[in-house]
Design an enzyme around this catalytic site. Structure first.
Site, short mmCIF file in Angstrom:
data_model
loop_
_atom_site.label_atom_id
_atom_site.label_comp_id
_atom_site.label_asym_id
_atom_site.label_seq_id
_atom_site.Cartn_x
_atom_site.Cartn_y
_atom_site.Cartn_z
N SER A 1 0.83 -1.19 0.06
CA SER A 1 0.04 0.00 0.05
C SER A 1 0.80 1.33 0.25
O SER A 1 2.00 1.26 0.42
CB SER A 1 -0.94 -0.11 1.31
OG SER A 1 -1.50 1.16 1.41
N TYR B 1 -2.01 -0.57 10.63
CA TYR B 1 -2.10 -0.96 9.12
C TYR B 1 -0.86 -0.59 8.55
O TYR B 1 -0.28 -1.42 7.62
CB TYR B 1 -3.23 -0.07 8.52
CG TYR B 1 -3.61 -0.46 7.18
CD1 TYR B 1 -4.19 -1.54 6.77
CD2 TYR B 1 -3.31 0.40 6.15
CE1 TYR B 1 -4.44 -1.95 5.49
CE2 TYR B 1 -3.49 0.50 5.00
CZ TYR B 1 -4.07 -1.29 4.64
OH TYR B 1 -4.06 -1.29 3.18
P1 NDP Z 1 -11.76 -5.69 -0.43
O1 NDP Z 1 -12.18 -5.67 1.23
O2 NDP Z 1 -12.61 -5.25 -1.27
O3 NDP Z 1 -10.80 -6.99 -0.20
C1 NDP Z 1 -10.12 -7.56 0.37
C2 NDP Z 1 -10.22 -9.07 0.01
O4 NDP Z 1 -9.41 -9.85 1.16
C3 NDP Z 1 -11.54 -9.88 0.05
O5 NDP Z 1 -11.37 -10.57 -0.84
C4 NDP Z 1 -11.47 -10.42 1.49
O6 NDP Z 1 -12.35 -11.88 1.27
C5 NDP Z 1 -10.05 -10.83 1.48
N1 NDP Z 1 -9.61 -11.36 2.87
C6 NDP Z 1 -10.00 -10.64 4.25
N2 NDP Z 1 -9.36 -11.74 5.12
C7 NDP Z 1 -9.27 -12.82 4.58
C8 NDP Z 1 -8.87 -13.84 4.97
N3 NDP Z 1 -8.64 -14.04 6.55
N4 NDP Z 1 -8.67 -14.96 4.55
C9 NDP Z 1 -8.58 -14.67 3.13
N5 NDP Z 1 -9.07 -13.50 2.47
C10 NDP Z 1 -9.49 -12.59 3.33
O7 NDP Z 1 -10.19 -4.60 -0.30
P2 NDP Z 1 -9.31 -4.19 -1.36
O8 NDP Z 1 -9.55 -4.94 -2.68
O9 NDP Z 1 -8.91 -2.76 -1.35
O10 NDP Z 1 -7.84 -4.97 -0.73
C11 NDP Z 1 -6.93 -5.76 -1.32
C12 NDP Z 1 -5.62 -5.44 -0.79
O11 NDP Z 1 -5.57 -4.04 -1.24
C13 NDP Z 1 -5.36 -5.38 0.75
O12 NDP Z 1 -4.29 -6.11 0.96
C14 NDP Z 1 -5.47 -3.91 0.99
O13 NDP Z 1 -4.62 -3.71 2.17
C15 NDP Z 1 -4.65 -3.35 -0.25
N6 NDP Z 1 -5.04 -2.18 -0.51
C16 NDP Z 1 -6.15 -1.22 -0.86
C17 NDP Z 1 -6.26 -0.05 -0.84
C18 NDP Z 1 -7.46 0.57 -1.23
O14 NDP Z 1 -7.71 1.95 -1.09
N7 NDP Z 1 -8.56 0.00 -1.49
C19 NDP Z 1 -5.04 1.02 -0.85
C20 NDP Z 1 -3.78 0.15 -0.43
C21 NDP Z 1 -3.81 -1.15 -0.43
P3 NDP Z 1 -13.01 -12.53 2.28
O15 NDP Z 1 -13.86 -11.39 3.19
O16 NDP Z 1 -14.27 -13.24 1.28
O17 NDP Z 1 -12.20 -13.47 2.90
#
Ligand code: NDP
Length: 257
Positions: A156, A169
């Site tokens: 990030s 975070y």
């Molecule tokens: P979302 O919340 O849309 O996606 C997060 C994903 O992580 C979901 O598919 C969720 O699926 C999965 N997840 C969470 N916990 C678990 C777990 N224990 N096991 C398996 N899967 C898990 O957010 P983003 O797409 O934004 O996030 C994706 C990545 O991008 C993250 O690492 C986030 O930190 C990073 N990021 C995002 C930013 C933003 O502005 N959106 C900025 C910078 C970084 P489920 O709940 O079905 O398990």
């Protein structure tokens, strides 16, 4: 929810396609992971999707297949090493190899440190750091055996700078960059890429428990870019020739300071 055993997991039938790289994506049920899966499949890669919400994964897989792509899925909890190992084994069973792992799953329950949300600190450490390490532990032996592989870790902009409410975070995302750099230096046969998104329109802010904090975060997301902007960066890194290792990509909205 923890759903890691093979008895509770869901595996779809093996695809017949044998083209493109085999790309495993954690956190593929929404946001960046889902967008990346769709883009990689459209580019001819065979994708294997993991997350806890198996129904969401199944829906994405169905749509990818309907569009002519190759996709499978399995329920996955990245906080459980055995679940991640089962996920990787299932992908091997479906496709015979693992070319790329996208360690994308992450959570971001923002709060001031003084709020002492210790459970949320631990959850971020478990998903954002341990989850990435579990992914590395599960694919490294496979990739070493193959003599090739590519690990893409989603960090990030918060892995480059620290802001109030985001101390833990940010710490997890700094850790992802440190782990990635160590892995890169130790590897002569693997490619290692860190992709650092800025504000991206996804479900991430929905996990912020403090409603005031969530409103502030969602307001800041007004300038957010679509998840496909990050997915395109991942497709770029994955698509480079074997001798080219794209180490780090930062993608943020033009309007983000
Ligand atoms: P979302 O919340 O849309 O996606 C997060 C994903 O992580 C979901 O598919 C969720 O699926 C999965 N997840 C969470 N916990 C678990 C777990 N224990 N096991 C398996 N899967 C898990 O957010 P983003 O797409 O934004 O996030 C994706 C990545 O991008 C993250 O690492 C986030 O930190 C990073 N990021 C995002 C930013 C933003 O502005 N959106 C900025 C910078 C970084 P489920 O709940 O079905 O398990």
């Amino acid at each position: 929810m923890t759903a890691s055993t093979s008895s509770t997991a869901t595996v779809q039938s093996t695809s017949t396609s044998r083209t493109g790289k085999v790309v495993l994506i954690t956190g593929a049920s929404s946001g960046i992971g889902e967008a990346t899966a769709r883009l990689l499949a459209a580019a001819g890669h065979r994708v294997f999707l993991g997350a806890r919400r198996a129904d969401r994964l199944a829906a994405v897989v169905k749509e990818i297949r309907a569009g002519g792509g190759t996709a499978d899925h399995r329920e996955l909890d990245v906080t459980c090493l055995e679940s991640v190992r089962d996920f990787v084994r299932a992908a091997q069973e479906s496709y015979g190899r693992v070319d790329v792992l996208v360690n994308n799953a992450g959570v971001m329950p923002l709060a001031m440190l003084e709020a002492l949300k210790v459970d949320e600190w631990n959850r971020m450490i478990d998903v954002n750091i341990r989850g990435v390490l579990h992914g590395i532990a599960a694919v490294l032996p496979v990739m070493r055996e193959q003599g090739a592989g590519h690990i893409v870790n989603v960090a990030s902009v918060a892995g480059h700078r620290v802001d109030p409410t985001a101390a833990v975070y940010c710490a997890t995302k700094f850790a992802v960059r440190a782990i990635s750099e160590g892995l890169r230096q130790e590897s002569r046969d693997l490619r290692v890429t860190v992709v650092s998104p800025g504000f991206t329109r996804t479900e991430l802010t929905g996990g912020i428990g403090d409603l005031g904090m969530r409103a502030v975060a969602e307001d800041m997301m007004g300038i957010a870019i679509p998840a496909t902007a990050i997915g395109e960066a991942i497709v770029y890194a994955v698509s480079q020739p074997a001798e080219v290792d794209v180490n780090e990509i930062v993608v943020r909205p033009t309007a983000q300071g």
